[in-house]
Design an enzyme around this catalytic site. Structure first.
Site, PDB file in Angstrom:
ATOM      1  N   CYS A  25       0.747  -1.297   0.064  1.00 30.69           N
ATOM      2  CA  CYS A  25      -0.004   0.005  -0.160  1.00 30.69           C
ATOM      3  C   CYS A  25       0.751   1.412   0.037  1.00 30.69           C
ATOM      4  CB  CYS A  25      -0.937  -0.017   1.143  1.00 30.69           C
ATOM      5  SG  CYS A  25      -2.246  -1.138   0.764  1.00 30.69           S
ATOM      6  N   HIS A  75     -12.586   9.822  -7.787  1.00 29.68           N
ATOM      7  CA  HIS A  75     -11.598   9.776  -8.908  1.00 29.68           C
ATOM      8  C   HIS A  75     -10.622  10.777  -8.530  1.00 29.68           C
ATOM      9  CE1 HIS A  75     -14.725   7.342 -10.562  1.00 29.68           C
ATOM     10  NE2 HIS A  75     -13.895   6.830 -11.429  1.00 29.68           N
ATOM     11  N   GLU A 136     -13.369   0.012   2.515  1.00 32.78           N
ATOM     12  CA  GLU A 136     -12.068   0.198   1.666  1.00 32.78           C
ATOM     13  C   GLU A 136     -12.158  -0.955   0.688  1.00 32.78           C
ATOM     14  OE1 GLU A 136      -8.048   1.797   2.886  1.00 32.78           O
ATOM     15  OE2 GLU A 136      -7.675  -0.336   2.394  1.00 32.78           O
TER      16      GLU A 136
END
Length: 150
Positions: A25, A75, A136
């Site tokens: 991550c 986005h 998530e």
């Protein structure tokens, strides 16, 4: 009158990277987030009010959450402003991409605390933010409860 909780779910796509993290991550990657927003209050009892019987109009809650969270995050690429990805962030911004630099590590835990602050500040005084749940992935989520943060 009874206190009633109202919940609305929102979805948005956001990319992020965890600065200094020791796993995958640390790289820029994205998620299809789902955010459950629960508010609590007493239904309006004034029969002359077009919103009689409602704690909050779902449309009004939607406007707040879209403005404070969804439209801002959808986005976009969320990065810690101290990230070594800053050059990438600046390049992406100059190329027309939506990059948000925050003063925290963009984990679900920190994001949800930020969202709680943003949403709470826009609610009428008689309506309180009760809880948030930020998914998530399909199996991983963070939760925020007002009672834990009083």
């Amino acid at each position: 009158m009874a206190k009633i909780r109202i919940t609305k779910q929102f979805t948005f796509e956001t990319a992020h990277a965890l600065y200094g993290y020791d796993g995958k991550c640390r790289n820029v990657h994205g998620h299809s987030y789902k955010l459950d927003v629960t508010v609590i209050g007493e239904p309006i009892t004034d029969r002359n009010n077009v919103k009689c019987g409602m704690v909050i109009d779902f449309g009004d809650l939607k406007k707040i959450v879209k403005t404070e969270v969804v439209d801002r995050m959808d986005h976009a690429i969320l990065l810690n402003k101290e990230t070594p990805h800053i050059e990438l962030a600046e390049h992406l911004k100059s190329s027309g991409h939506d990059v948000i630099l925050v003063d925290y590590q963009p984990t679900s835990e920190n994001m949800i605390a930020d969202f709680a602050s943003r949403i709470s500040s826009k609610l009428n005084a008689d309506i309180k933010l009760h809880s948030l749940k930020l998914r998530e992935t399909g199996t991983a989520f963070a939760e925020w409860f007002a009672s834990d943060n009083a």
